[in-house]
Design an enzyme around this catalytic site. Structure first.
Site, PDB file in Angstrom:
ATOM      1  N   GLU A 181      -9.359  21.374   5.746  1.00 37.14           N
ATOM      2  CA  GLU A 181      -7.901  21.366   5.964  1.00 37.14           C
ATOM      3  C   GLU A 181      -7.222  22.668   5.538  1.00 37.14           C
ATOM      4  O   GLU A 181      -6.179  22.660   4.886  1.00 37.14           O
ATOM      5  CB  GLU A 181      -7.267  20.166   5.239  1.00 37.14           C
ATOM      6  CG  GLU A 181      -7.835  18.851   5.727  1.00 37.14           C
ATOM      7  CD  GLU A 181      -7.326  17.635   4.962  1.00 37.14           C
ATOM      8  OE1 GLU A 181      -6.433  17.776   4.118  1.00 37.14           O
ATOM      9  OE2 GLU A 181      -7.853  16.528   5.213  1.00 37.14           O
ATOM     10  N   ASN A 224     -13.765  21.348   8.441  1.00 39.05           N
ATOM     11  CA  ASN A 224     -13.282  19.985   8.698  1.00 39.05           C
ATOM     12  C   ASN A 224     -11.755  19.949   8.639  1.00 39.05           C
ATOM     13  O   ASN A 224     -11.152  20.502   7.716  1.00 39.05           O
ATOM     14  CB  ASN A 224     -13.871  19.078   7.597  1.00 39.05           C
ATOM     15  CG  ASN A 224     -13.659  17.601   7.849  1.00 39.05           C
ATOM     16  OD1 ASN A 224     -13.951  17.111   8.944  1.00 39.05           O
ATOM     17  ND2 ASN A 224     -13.156  16.879   6.859  1.00 39.05           N
ATOM     18  N   HIS A 261      -8.213  10.750  12.324  1.00 38.76           N
ATOM     19  CA  HIS A 261      -7.333   9.717  11.783  1.00 38.76           C
ATOM     20  C   HIS A 261      -6.322   9.387  12.892  1.00 38.76           C
ATOM     21  O   HIS A 261      -5.250   9.983  12.968  1.00 38.76           O
ATOM     22  CB  HIS A 261      -6.634  10.213  10.511  1.00 38.76           C
ATOM     23  CG  HIS A 261      -7.573  10.418   9.367  1.00 38.76           C
ATOM     24  ND1 HIS A 261      -8.228   9.362   8.756  1.00 38.76           N
ATOM     25  CD2 HIS A 261      -8.003  11.538   8.736  1.00 38.76           C
ATOM     26  CE1 HIS A 261      -8.997   9.822   7.777  1.00 38.76           C
ATOM     27  NE2 HIS A 261      -8.891  11.148   7.764  1.00 38.76           N
ATOM     28  N   GLU A 291     -13.938  11.314   9.982  1.00 35.55           N
ATOM     29  CA  GLU A 291     -13.119  10.427   9.123  1.00 35.55           C
ATOM     30  C   GLU A 291     -12.336   9.425   9.967  1.00 35.55           C
ATOM     31  O   GLU A 291     -11.158   9.165   9.715  1.00 35.55           O
ATOM     32  CB  GLU A 291     -12.141  11.257   8.282  1.00 35.55           C
ATOM     33  CG  GLU A 291     -12.793  12.326   7.440  1.00 35.55           C
ATOM     34  CD  GLU A 291     -11.816  13.071   6.535  1.00 35.55           C
ATOM     35  OE1 GLU A 291     -10.676  12.602   6.354  1.00 35.55           O
ATOM     36  OE2 GLU A 291     -12.203  14.132   6.013  1.00 35.55           O
ATOM     37  N   ASP A 293     -10.426   6.448  11.635  1.00 37.93           N
ATOM     38  CA  ASP A 293      -9.858   5.114  11.430  1.00 37.93           C
ATOM     39  C   ASP A 293      -8.826   4.907  12.535  1.00 37.93           C
ATOM     40  O   ASP A 293      -8.272   5.863  13.065  1.00 37.93           O
ATOM     41  CB  ASP A 293      -9.256   4.921  10.030  1.00 37.93           C
ATOM     42  CG  ASP A 293      -8.538   6.126   9.471  1.00 37.93           C
ATOM     43  OD1 ASP A 293      -7.831   6.808  10.247  1.00 37.93           O
ATOM     44  OD2 ASP A 293      -8.679   6.400   8.269  1.00 37.93           O
TER      45      ASP A 293
HETATM   46  O1  G3I Z   1      -8.268   9.434  -9.645  1.00 40.33           O
HETATM   47  C1  G3I Z   1      -7.129   8.615  -9.821  1.00 40.33           C
HETATM   48  C2  G3I Z   1      -7.405   7.619 -10.865  1.00 40.33           C
HETATM   49  O2  G3I Z   1      -7.580   8.277 -12.090  1.00 40.33           O
HETATM   50  C3  G3I Z   1      -6.240   6.651 -10.951  1.00 40.33           C
HETATM   51  O3  G3I Z   1      -6.518   5.633 -11.851  1.00 40.33           O
HETATM   52  C4  G3I Z   1      -5.984   6.032  -9.571  1.00 40.33           C
HETATM   53  C5  G3I Z   1      -4.772   5.108  -9.599  1.00 40.33           C
HETATM   54  O4  G3I Z   1      -3.989   5.295  -8.446  1.00 40.33           O
HETATM   55  O5  G3I Z   1      -5.727   7.051  -8.667  1.00 40.33           O
HETATM   56  C6  G3I Z   1      -6.828   7.908  -8.547  1.00 40.33           C
HETATM   57  O6  G3I Z   1      -6.597   8.879  -7.587  1.00 40.33           O
HETATM   58  C7  G3I Z   1      -6.581   8.482  -6.239  1.00 40.33           C
HETATM   59  C8  G3I Z   1      -7.719   9.184  -5.527  1.00 40.33           C
HETATM   60  O7  G3I Z   1      -7.671   8.897  -4.145  1.00 40.33           O
HETATM   61  C9  G3I Z   1      -9.101   8.784  -6.054  1.00 40.33           C
HETATM   62  O8  G3I Z   1      -9.284   7.436  -5.921  1.00 40.33           O
HETATM   63  C10 G3I Z   1      -5.260   8.883  -5.634  1.00 40.33           C
HETATM   64  O9  G3I Z   1      -4.213   8.112  -6.205  1.00 40.33           O
HETATM   65  C11 G3I Z   1      -5.278   8.686  -4.151  1.00 40.33           C
HETATM   66  O10 G3I Z   1      -4.097   9.218  -3.590  1.00 40.33           O
HETATM   67  C12 G3I Z   1      -6.489   9.390  -3.562  1.00 40.33           C
HETATM   68  O11 G3I Z   1      -6.465   9.180  -2.181  1.00 40.33           O
HETATM   69  C13 G3I Z   1      -7.488   9.802  -1.443  1.00 40.33           C
HETATM   70  C14 G3I Z   1      -6.909  10.928  -0.589  1.00 40.33           C
HETATM   71  O12 G3I Z   1      -7.935  11.477   0.218  1.00 40.33           O
HETATM   72  C15 G3I Z   1      -6.311  12.033  -1.428  1.00 40.33           C
HETATM   73  O13 G3I Z   1      -5.949  13.113  -0.642  1.00 40.33           O
HETATM   74  C16 G3I Z   1      -8.114   8.741  -0.538  1.00 40.33           C
HETATM   75  O14 G3I Z   1      -8.791   7.790  -1.340  1.00 40.33           O
HETATM   76  C17 G3I Z   1      -9.093   9.387   0.427  1.00 40.33           C
HETATM   77  O15 G3I Z   1      -9.486   8.436   1.389  1.00 40.33           O
HETATM   78  C18 G3I Z   1      -8.412  10.548   1.146  1.00 40.33           C
HETATM   79  O16 G3I Z   1      -9.351  11.146   1.998  1.00 40.33           O
HETATM   80  C19 G3I Z   1      -8.874  12.267   2.748  1.00 40.33           C
HETATM   81  C20 G3I Z   1     -10.058  13.178   2.967  1.00 40.33           C
HETATM   82  O17 G3I Z   1     -10.638  13.521   1.739  1.00 40.33           O
HETATM   83  C21 G3I Z   1      -9.630  14.431   3.730  1.00 40.33           C
HETATM   84  N1  G3I Z   1      -8.970  14.099   4.970  1.00 40.33           N
HETATM   85  C22 G3I Z   1      -7.872  13.133   4.871  1.00 40.33           C
HETATM   86  C23 G3I Z   1      -8.327  11.877   4.135  1.00 40.33           C
HETATM   87  C24 G3I Z   1      -7.210  10.855   4.089  1.00 40.33           C
HETATM   88  O18 G3I Z   1      -6.135  11.328   3.342  1.00 40.33           O
END
Ligand code: G3I
Length: 381
Positions: A181, A224, A261, A291, A293
């Site tokens: 990205e 990516n 997405h 990725e 969905d």
């Molecule tokens: O790590 C913290 C944790 O400490 C805390 O307890 C918890 C409570 O909310 O949050 C945790 O962080 C979360 C993190 O995922 C790890 O689980 C964040 O809130 C959450 O916003 C984060 O979301 C991820 C997102 O990337 C962040 O940009 C999604 O799970 C993940 O599916 C998403 O994946 C991205 C790809 O990497 C790149 N392309 C887009 C895709 C969708 O956004």
């Protein structure tokens, strides 16, 4: 809807493959939903309208089509036997959803935390599943300490990070999203302005690929990004120009990841996605859908109608991949609907109204109609 013949054949294939396994049922390579054993899915289990008695030997269908089919997981999900069974039976590619990102894998300078990634890698190895590493150099989910570095310090940190992570997984993770990205949304067609790596100049991308290649010369290396799936966007054209430049400069890039997405409210025609894949293939690059969905919150109609539309959309996109020789894999971004980033209010509203039911399996771990759409496409229907 053109699936009548294909659907009949898919069902016939499903029955042929799985009938002998109905008695031993779960864990044998097919996932069976028997109405007597589990109630038909309802909206409470997300994925309402999922057909009963479905089986999903997705992995076999993908192999027959000379493609891989993947899912993304958090490592803790492997503690659930239902997850292990479903993944081993249906997927031959696995991506860590979050745990190989910088904030998790190098939370403090030079201190690597490999345990969650190692857990996914061990499961993949035990089940003959290819690992896709995600992701090395990305402006988001960076460890906070990276953001305060001087350019020289940042450069040294990037070198250590790529060498450290790819080196640790050498021979175990065979494809990497090296840079993720890096391009801006909107009309500029340029690198995004909010990446801390920009201070290294645009060739930080070249260098990241070279470092990854040195650390594991056998790994496939990808750029990516999202919303680069169809033709005619400035961002997609920017990424195409980047890939062309990297190839011409001899940078060891293997392919491009189209995240996929899907936003059904404004989405490129499938022919445009196929032609876009072909132009990247024309550079000698592999293409992977990395990725995918298909959120259906904004699709009008009943749940059954939404899921039928989801099946058609997924069919047509996977068919585009099957039509392009160098499109090698399709990964879905999560396993059951509840796992999806889109089912949280934080992210889901980006795609309109929740719930979205965006993935292949519902919350009762049963395959949804979308699975048959994917299988039809893999079978060339
Ligand atoms: O790590 C913290 C944790 O400490 C805390 O307890 C918890 C409570 O909310 O949050 C945790 O962080 C979360 C993190 O995922 C790890 O689980 C964040 O809130 C959450 O916003 C984060 O979301 C991820 C997102 O990337 C962040 O940009 C999604 O799970 C993940 O599916 C998403 O994946 C991205 C790809 O990497 C790149 N392309 C887009 C895709 C969708 O956004």
């Amino acid at each position: 809807m053109k699936h009548t013949r294909g659907s009949r054949e898919a069902w016939a294939q499903l029955l042929r493959v799985c009938a002998p396994l109905l008695i031993s049922a779960l864990g044998a390579g097919c996932i069976v939903h028997h109405p007597a054993a589990a109630p038909a899915a309802t909206s409470a289990t997300s994925g309402a309208g999922a057909s009963s008695s479905q089986v999903a030997p997705l992995r076999e269908a993908a192999t027959a089509a000379h493609r891989r089919v993947g899912t993304a997981l958090m490592s803790a999900r492997l503690d659930d036997q239902r997850v292990r069974t479903l993944v081993a039976a249906n997927f031959d590619s696995l991506t860590p959803e979050n745990e190989m990102k910088w904030e998790t894998i190098e939370p403090r300078p030079g201190q690597f935390v490999f345990a969650p990634g190692d857990k996914l890698v061990a499961f993949a190895a035990a089940n003959n599943i290819r690992m896709r590493g995600h992701t090395l150099v990305w402006h988001s989910q960076l460890a906070p300490w990276v953001k305060g570095l001087s350019p020289d310090e940042l450069h040294a940190a990037m070198v250590r990070h790529v060498r450290g992570v790819v080196g640790h997984y050498k021979g175990k993770v065979s494809a990497w999203d090296v840079v993720n990205e890096a391009y801006a949304d909107g009309p500029s067609g340029q690198l995004r302005s909010d990446s801390p790596f920009n201070v290294l100049g645009p060739t930080y991308i070249d260098e990241a690929f070279k470092l990854a290649h040195e650390a594991d010369p056998d790994a496939q290396l990808f750029y990516n990004d999202y919303e680069i799936e169809g033709e005619g966007s400035a961002k997609g054209d920017g990424v195409f120009a980047l890939c062309k430049r990297l190839k011409e400069a001899g940078v060891p890039i293997s392919g491009v990841g189209l995240q996929m997405h899907v936003d059904p409210r404004h989405w490129p025609p499938v022919d445009s996605i196929r032609r876009n894949m072909e132009r990247f293939a024309g550079l000698g690059l592999l293409i992977e859908i990395t990725e995918m969905d298909v959120p259906v919150g904004e699709i009008p109609g009943t749940i059954d109608e939404k899921l039928a539309q989801q099946r058609t959309i997924a069919h047509d996109i996977v068919a585009a991949c099957v039509a392009v020789d160098k499109c090698a894999a399709v990964t879905f971004w999560g396993l059951i609907d509840r796992d999806s980033w889109l089912e949280t209010a934080q992210w889901g509203k980006l795609r309109g109204r929740l719930p979205h039911y965006p993935l292949l399996f519902n919350n009762a771990y049963q395959p949804k109609p979308i699975v048959l759409g994917v299988m039809d496409a893999l079978a060339g229907h």
